[in-house]
Structure formats: structure tokens, C-alpha cells
Write a protein that holds these residues in place. Structure first.
Motif, PDB file in Angstrom:
ATOM      1  N   PHE A  48      -1.775   4.614   7.185  1.00 14.07           N
ATOM      2  CA  PHE A  48      -0.403   4.152   6.938  1.00 14.07           C
ATOM      3  C   PHE A  48       0.545   5.301   7.236  1.00 14.07           C
ATOM      4  CE2 PHE A  48      -3.058   1.565   4.243  1.00 14.07           C
ATOM      5  CZ  PHE A  48      -2.512   0.294   4.359  1.00 14.07           C
ATOM      6  N   SER A  49       1.768   4.949   7.628  1.00 11.87           N
ATOM      7  CA  SER A  49       2.757   5.979   7.936  1.00 11.87           C
ATOM      8  C   SER A  49       4.131   5.524   7.462  1.00 11.87           C
ATOM      9  CB  SER A  49       2.800   6.204   9.445  1.00 11.87           C
ATOM     10  OG  SER A  49       3.822   7.121   9.789  1.00 11.87           O
ATOM     11  N   ALA A  50       5.066   6.478   7.366  1.00 15.74           N
ATOM     12  CA  ALA A  50       6.458   6.090   7.132  1.00 15.74           C
ATOM     13  C   ALA A  50       7.037   5.498   8.411  1.00 15.74           C
ATOM     14  CB  ALA A  50       7.281   7.304   6.724  1.00 15.74           C
ATOM     15  N   LEU A  85       9.671  -0.560  -5.559  1.00 20.09           N
ATOM     16  CA  LEU A  85       9.200  -0.526  -6.946  1.00 20.09           C
ATOM     17  C   LEU A  85       9.606  -1.792  -7.695  1.00 20.09           C
ATOM     18  CD1 LEU A  85       9.850   3.211  -7.932  1.00 20.09           C
ATOM     19  CD2 LEU A  85       7.625   2.060  -7.840  1.00 20.09           C
ATOM     20  N   ALA A  92       0.803  -1.225   0.000  1.00 16.73           N
ATOM     21  CA  ALA A  92       0.000   0.000   0.000  1.00 16.73           C
ATOM     22  C   ALA A  92       0.837   1.276   0.000  1.00 16.73           C
ATOM     23  CB  ALA A  92      -0.941   0.007   1.207  1.00 16.73           C
ATOM     24  N   LEU A  93       2.049   1.205   0.558  1.00 17.72           N
ATOM     25  CA  LEU A  93       2.903   2.404   0.591  1.00 17.72           C
ATOM     26  C   LEU A  93       4.222   2.059  -0.087  1.00 17.72           C
ATOM     27  CD1 LEU A  93       3.701   5.237   1.499  1.00 17.72           C
ATOM     28  CD2 LEU A  93       4.252   4.310   3.755  1.00 17.72           C
ATOM     29  N   ILE A  94       4.468   2.683  -1.237  1.00 17.81           N
ATOM     30  CA  ILE A  94       5.684   2.416  -2.012  1.00 17.81           C
ATOM     31  C   ILE A  94       6.612   3.621  -1.851  1.00 17.81           C
ATOM     32  CG2 ILE A  94       6.622   2.049  -4.333  1.00 17.81           C
ATOM     33  CD1 ILE A  94       4.999  -0.331  -3.544  1.00 17.81           C
ATOM     34  N   GLU A  95       7.783   3.389  -1.258  1.00 14.91           N
ATOM     35  CA  GLU A  95       8.678   4.510  -0.965  1.00 14.91           C
ATOM     36  C   GLU A  95      10.014   4.437  -1.701  1.00 14.91           C
ATOM     37  OE1 GLU A  95       7.995   5.640   3.601  1.00 14.91           O
ATOM     38  OE2 GLU A  95       8.423   3.532   3.266  1.00 14.91           O
ATOM     39  N   SER A  96      10.517   3.242  -1.963  1.00 12.02           N
ATOM     40  CA  SER A  96      11.903   3.123  -2.421  1.00 12.02           C
ATOM     41  C   SER A  96      11.993   2.395  -3.751  1.00 12.02           C
ATOM     42  CB  SER A  96      12.701   2.347  -1.375  1.00 12.02           C
ATOM     43  OG  SER A  96      12.201   1.026  -1.311  1.00 12.02           O
ATOM     44  N   GLU A  97      13.182   2.433  -4.345  1.00 16.39           N
ATOM     45  CA  GLU A  97      13.417   1.683  -5.581  1.00 16.39           C
ATOM     46  C   GLU A  97      13.210   0.188  -5.361  1.00 16.39           C
ATOM     47  OE1 GLU A  97      13.818   2.237  -8.717  1.00 16.39           O
ATOM     48  OE2 GLU A  97      13.951   4.407  -8.640  1.00 16.39           O
ATOM     49  N   ASN A 137      -2.861  -1.294  -4.869  1.00 18.16           N
ATOM     50  CA  ASN A 137      -3.194  -0.564  -3.642  1.00 18.16           C
ATOM     51  C   ASN A 137      -2.611   0.839  -3.606  1.00 18.16           C
ATOM     52  OD1 ASN A 137      -4.996  -2.160  -2.085  1.00 18.16           O
ATOM     53  ND2 ASN A 137      -3.358  -3.674  -1.883  1.00 18.16           N
ATOM     54  N   GLU A 138      -1.993   1.276  -4.677  1.00 18.74           N
ATOM     55  CA  GLU A 138      -1.597   2.681  -4.849  1.00 18.74           C
ATOM     56  C   GLU A 138      -1.397   2.908  -6.346  1.00 18.74           C
ATOM     57  OE1 GLU A 138       1.935   3.532  -5.628  1.00 18.74           O
ATOM     58  OE2 GLU A 138       1.778   1.394  -6.139  1.00 18.74           O
ATOM     59  N   MET A 139      -1.195   4.188  -6.742  1.00 25.58           N
ATOM     60  CA  MET A 139      -1.264   4.511  -8.167  1.00 25.58           C
ATOM     61  C   MET A 139      -0.048   4.048  -8.966  1.00 25.58           C
ATOM     62  SD  MET A 139      -4.212   5.627  -8.837  1.00 25.58           S
ATOM     63  CE  MET A 139      -4.187   6.505 -10.379  1.00 25.58           C
ATOM     64  N   GLY A 140       1.087   3.821  -8.303  1.00 26.01           N
ATOM     65  CA  GLY A 140       2.235   3.275  -9.017  1.00 26.01           C
ATOM     66  C   GLY A 140       1.880   1.920  -9.608  1.00 26.01           C
TER      67      GLY A 140
END
Lengths: 290, 357
Positions: free
Chosen positions: A170-172, A78, A70-75, A95-98
Motif C-alpha cells: 500500500f502507498s500514499a 477515522l 487498510a491505510l488510515i490517513e485522515s480524520e 486491517n490496521e491498529m487504529g
């Protein structure tokens, strides 16, 4: 109405996960969502293990969907996402736009509960992008669902989260690591201790929220088991049950019965916490109406 | 890429910082305007952009006494343009079910007023704006929860967005990675109240009160707050839920539900987040070097005095950096000035700094 089992949102041991899904193979759910949605550090099952499990469940007659994080932050997030999107065998829940970018125009996909499909226009856009099913955002009511259903594009199925502790944020930051005074990068996987999350209580001892790594859930269990007739009337296609560590098979059985119009077993005593259903009525989510 | 050109083209007589010509892209300063006095203050103190909302649920600061009607928006726009600043209209909540036409009217109004850009969160509204008003510049709201370049590039391909505001979840290195991999100029938060949750993905407020940022443009709304005095202690409740309990002499802050003290395994602490503000000024050189196009100040709900202080200090800091990047240092009066207005009087680098996570 079909029954689906949402992804396991907690961190369980490899043995616990395999045992859980062995039980699910013989259960009454039609659709199984698999994969790690919450935290990229969790690795008791690797991507190949999830794919193996997907094939096994598929062979048992389940429709399998791979859920994306749901939360994509890093390479590296990805990279994992690209592998899921390109798996070639199983439908993916974005679960997210990426994830939507990687799936759209290539394969049909499920628009997951965290994509903020709040209105008719956005739902129409997702249909054009190739979504064949969408999951109603948790905080929306039956009145909003009625409007969405009336304008629903042809070929779009509707799924409603109908049982389980609700993923509310969700949080970092990892709140489980924070509780144990550990940095997120060296969390020692303490979320393994809490098979149904870590209870957060108010200072007057009300069970309020549940900490699950970077995810914050409700303490109460969302339960639409008494509203299934209404869901059927609204032409909902799929009813989602979110896994808990115990009693999941009798809970599935009870929903199966209720979906067939028979009185299912009472869920009191099977839930991990008392019920709530306020969102369904357009009220604060923590309320419960009978 | 960040727009050096815009900075250079501003009339010299109007804006103090145009007295020098930066050699490298310098981030623009984006400041909050909860009402007309705040807007004028932000412009007077050197904001490049001011952002505001309408008096309804189309924006994420839908608070009583805040925001603009058509007349004040029009006056604000004249004031901003006369000083060489630009104005943004935030339409950053999510219409539900059939409700989009009300939000679409807000987009139409922005276009007819000549507002420089709209900040949108909902994809259906972005599509409406891109089709109906192709000349209207679109900024991707932080409420869109676009935390990676695949997501940002997708919105760019579909709606031609001109800028994206990043959620407050990425480390500095992750922000740099996004910038490297997208043609879309990136705006980040520099100062203000800190959402610890991914924006646009948080339903905690509606779980307790029935109203959330996504649905009603509010978080922990004031109408649900109740203060109860019991002897020496003061309880802050949100729709009955005890968010915090203050002993005599403790500073009793507003009960934003993620910033209270709770019990986890019999330990009482700020289990989610302390009542602190984000202050990324120490990272200004790094933010500029990685190519951040704009720095956003949070706080449309705060007073004109807050807007004045924060805008002036950040303007001075950005100008000082632009003049002499190698010798940038935070001046003591900037630090004390920001500390005075910070929520909870303490500040953090938030997710830019990995330790925060």
C-alpha cells in the motif's frame, strides 16, 4: 474448512457490485467480507449500502464481516472507521491498529491479513485483545503456519488467503492516477476502467505486478487449490478467495468441491492470470510449484 | 511534547549547538549508524541520537558488512554518551512462528548494555520488552505502519511507547493532526532513500526474492541482483525479473524493485517511483511549528561520508532555525551538499506535499 470471500479489492460500478453479490448470495461461500479496503475516495457503494448488502447476505445465510480500510490517513478516514467499528450488527475485520483500538475490549473481531501477526507471541496478544480469527500474512509459509497452529490460543480461528491476486503493498500514492497523469485528489476514478487492476509489465513484457489505486498486487494469482489437504491437516478453519471480475462462481464451486475432498473443476481458464504459490513453500512468492 | 529540556541540559563544552538556548521546542536529530565509524561520524557532526542494528535478521538493514556486535555496540554507546548523544537499537523486523526468542535476546542485550531506547516493530516483542525491561525506553518503528493517532495511542496504552516514527505516507497537515491527538512524541523522516510504500506493509521484495524487510530485514537483496550487458544496454535483474534497462551513458542505479522503469499500457516510465531521495529540509520550520519531536535521517547502509555530510548539514540547519526561526532559509551549500549524496541525485518532498501522491 469453511470458505470465505474476501473484500472486492477493485473499484467496480454500483451495478457490477450489486450483481456480483447477488450471485454470491446463492454461492457456496460461508463467510463474506464486505467493504472498501483500498481507497477512501471510492464511493459507488456508501456505508449504508454496504450495511444493506450485509443484511441481505446475512438473510441468505452468509456470515458477514465488515472489512476496514487498510491505510488510515485522515480524520475522515477515522470517522468512517468509527462508524464501521460501532455498527453493532456485524463482526469487523481490522486491517490496521487504529481499528483494533476501536474494537478491542468491546467486541470480538477478525485480525486481517495486513496486521502483521507473524509469531506466536503476537497471536497470543491478539487473542487477549478479542480477536477470534486471524488471517495469515500473505508472505508466510506453511512451515510458519504449522508453528503458529501448534501454539494457537483456544478460541482462535485461522484463515488463509488461498486464491487471488495478492495485495502486496500500500502507498500514499495512487499508481493508477499517476499512470493517467492525474493528481490523486482529482483522479477521475480511472480505476473503474480496470476491473481486475492495471497490468504492469517488465520491459521484456513479463506480467509482473498489478496496479490497483494505492495498492500494488501480484500479476499472478495465488492459488492453493492443490494444497487444501495440507491446509486441512494444519487445522485451518477458513480458506479465503479474493474476488475477480469474472468466473468467480465456478471458482468458488471448484474450491467447495475440493474442500469436500472431491476433485473440483480445473482452475486453468478460470483464473485471470497464471498461478503462483511460492510463499506457501517459503520461496519467492511469484514461483509456482506443483 | 518535544524535549526542550534535553537540548538545554547538554554540556556546553561538548556540543556546539548548546551555545544558545532555544525558546521553543526544537526537533532532535536522529542519524544512521551502519557501523562504528559511521556512528562516531554522526556523533561528531552533531546527532542527538544515533540508531544502529545488530549483525543479524533482527533489524531492517541486515546487509553484509554492516551493523554491530556486542563489543562494537558497547564502544559506540560509550562514544555517544561521552559526547552527550543517545543511542537507539533498531529491532524492527518480525520474528516468524516460534522464532521470537532470538529477537528477545536482542532486547535483553540492549537492556544490559544500557542502550537508551529500542526501536520495535512487532507487538509481541513490545510486550516482552515492556514486561521484562520496564525501564527500557520503547520507540515505535516505522515498520509498525502506525499512520494514525488511534493506532499510536493504542501502542502507548499497552506498552508505554515513548516515541513513534511515522510512515512516509502522511501530508504535513496529517502529521500535525496526529501530533495534536497523541501524547506520544512524533518522529518523522527528513532525508534519505524513500520508501514509496507504507513501511511494514510491503511484500514486493519477498514476492520476487523470498526475502522482505518484514521477514529478513532486506529489500531487493544484493544476492538476487544480476547485471547483464547486451551490446550497449545494461539490464538490471532481480531474481530474473527485469527491473530496469539502461542505455549507454545512463546512470545505472541499484535495482530496488519499486524504482525501476516498467511498461503500463505500452508506456515505459517509473511506474511506481523515480530513484529519488526524500529531502524535507524546506519544511523544517513547519515541522518544528507543528511540534515534531525528532527528525530522522535514513541510511544505515550508506557510507560514513554520507552520514558526515547529512548530519553536519541538518545540524547546521536545525541550529540556524533554533537561533532565528523567522529568518530561516536554506543555505546554498546545504542544498548542494545534500544534492551530492542524494540517491539518483534528485530529491522530493514525498508525501508531505500532496502533489507527490
Amino acid at each position: 474448512m469453511k470458505l470465505s470471500l474476501g473484500p472486492v479489492l477493485y473499484y467496480w460500478t454500483r451495478e457490477a457490485l450489486l450483481e456480483f453479490y447477488a450471485g454470491i448470495a446463492d454461492s457456496g461461500v460461508d463467510i463474506v467480507y464486505l467493504g472498501e479496503v483500498v481507497c477512501s475516495r471510492r464511493h459507488n457503494l456508501r456505508q449504508d449500502d454496504w450495511l444493506g448488502l450485509a443484511r441481505d447476505l446475512s438473510a441468505s445465510g452468509k456470515q458477514v464481516v465488515l472489512s476496514s480500510q487498510a491505510l488510515i490517513e485522515s480524520e475522515s478516514d477515522l470517522k468512517a472507521l468509527r462508524r464501521i467499528a460501532a455498527n453493532g450488527d456485524f463482526t469487523v475485520e481490522a486491517n490496521e491498529m487504529g481499528a483494533v483500538r476501536l474494537l478491542s475490549g468491546r467486541v470480538p473481531f477478525v485480525a486481517g491479513p495486513h496486521l502483521n501477526v507473524y509469531n506466536n507471541e503476537t497471536l497470543a496478544w491478539f487473542a487477549e485483545l478479542g480477536a477470534t480469527r486471524f488471517v495469515l500474512p500473505l508472505e508466510l509459509s506453511c512451515d510458519t503456519l504449522r508453528e503458529l497452529q501448534a501454539a494457537r490460543p483456544a478460541g482462535m480461528q485461522t484463515e488463509v488467503f488461498a486464491y487471488g491476486r495478492m495485495p502486496l503493498a500500500f502507498s500514499a500514492r495512487c499508481f493508477t492516477a499517476r499512470h493517467h497523469n492525474l493528481p490523486k485528489d482529482d483522479c477521475q476514478f480511472r480505476c473503474l476502467d480496470d476491473a481486475d487492476g492495471l497490468a504492469l509489465r517488465t520491459r521484456d513484457k513479463d506480467e509482473f505486478l498489478t496496479l490497483n489505486g494505492i495498492q500494488t498486487q501480484s500479476a499472478l494469482v495465488y492459488d492453493l487449490s492443490e494444497s487444501l489437504e495440507e491446509l486441512r491437516g494444519l487445522e485451518v478453519d477458513v480458506v479465503r478467495l479474493s474476488p475477480q471480475s469474472k468466473n468467480m462462481l465456478p471458482i468458488i464451486e471448484s474450491f467447495r468441491e475440493r474442500c469436500a475432498g472431491r476433485p473440483g473443476a480445473p482452475l486453468d481458464g478460470l483464473r485471470v492470470a497464471p498461478p503462483c504459490n511460492g510463499y506457501w513453500y517459503g520461496a519467492p512468492g511469484m514461483e509456482y510449484r506443483t | 511534547m518535544p524535549s526542550t529540556v534535553l537540548t538545554l541540559c547538554k554540556p556546553k563544552t561538548l556540543r556546539a549547538r548548546a551555545r544558545f538556548k532555544p525558546l521553543m521546542p526544537i526537533p532532535e536529530l536522529v542519524c544512521p549508524a551502519g557501523n562504528l565509524p559511521s556512528l562516531k561520524t554522526a556523533v561528531d557532526n552533531g546527532a542527538d541520537w544515533v540508531y544502529m542494528g545488530l549483525k543479524d535478521e533482527t533489524n531492517a538493514r541486515n546487509f553484509a558488512g554492516l551493523n554491530f556486535d556486542a563489543k562494537s555496540a558497547s564502544e559506540g554507546l560509550r562514544y555517544a554518551h561521552a559526547a552527550g548523544a543517545k543511542m537507539l537499537l533498531a529491532i524492527n523486523t518480525f520474528p516468524q512462528g516460534n522464532a521470537a526468542p532470538r529477537w528477545q535476546r536482542a532486547i535483553d542485550e540492549a537492556a544490559s548494555l544500557g542502550i537508551d531506547a529500542v526501536i520495535l516493530a512487532d507487538a509481541g516483542l513490545m510486550r516482552y520488552a515492556a514486561q521484562r525491561h520496564p525501564q527500557l525506553r520503547l520507540h515505535l518503528s516505522v515498520q509498525t505502519s502506525a499512520t494514525n493517532y488511534e493506532a499510536i495511542n493504542f501502542y502507548h496504552e499497552h506498552f508505554g511507547i515513548s516515541r513513534a516514527v511515522l510512515p512516509r505516507v502522511l501530508s504535513l497537515a496529517q502529521v500535525a493532526d496526529v501530533i495534536k491527538n497523541t501524547p506520544v512524541p512524533i518522529e518523522v523522516f527528513g532525508f534519505g532513500s524513500l520508501c514509496v510504500m507504507v513501511e511494514g506493509r510491503c511484500a514486493l521484495s519477498s514476492y520476487v526474492t523470498g526475502e522482505s524487510p518484514n521477514t529478513r530485514g532486506v529489500c531487493s537483496p544484493a544476492k538476487a541482483v544480476r547485471w547483464e550487458k547486451h551490446g550497449d544496454t545494461l539490464d538490471a535483474r532481480l531474481n530474473g525479473i527485469l527491473i530496469d534497462r539502461f542505455a549507454a551513458g545512463e546512470n545505472a542505479g541499484y535495482p530496488t524493485l519499486c524504482k525501476g522503469r516498467f511498461d503500463v499500457e505500452d508506456e515505459t516510465y517509473y511506474a511506481i517511483e523515480e530513484p529519488s531521495s526524500l529531502n524535507a529540509m524546506a519544511l523544517l520550520p513547519e515541522l518544528a511549528k507543528i511540534g515534531v519531536a525528532a527528525i530522522k535521517i535514513e541510511g544505515r547502509q550508506r557510507s560514513p561520508a554520507y552520514v558526515a555530510a547529512v548530519t553536519r548539514i541538518w545540524r547546521e540547519a536545525i541550529d540556524s532555525y533554533a537561533k532565528n526561526p523567522e529568518r530561516f532559509s536554506i543555505q546554498p551549500d546545504w542544498a548542494s551538499g545534500l544534492a551530492r549524496v542524494a540517491e539518483g541525485q534528485q530529491h522530493t518532498l514525498g508525501a508531505y506535499h500532496r502533489k507527490w501522491k
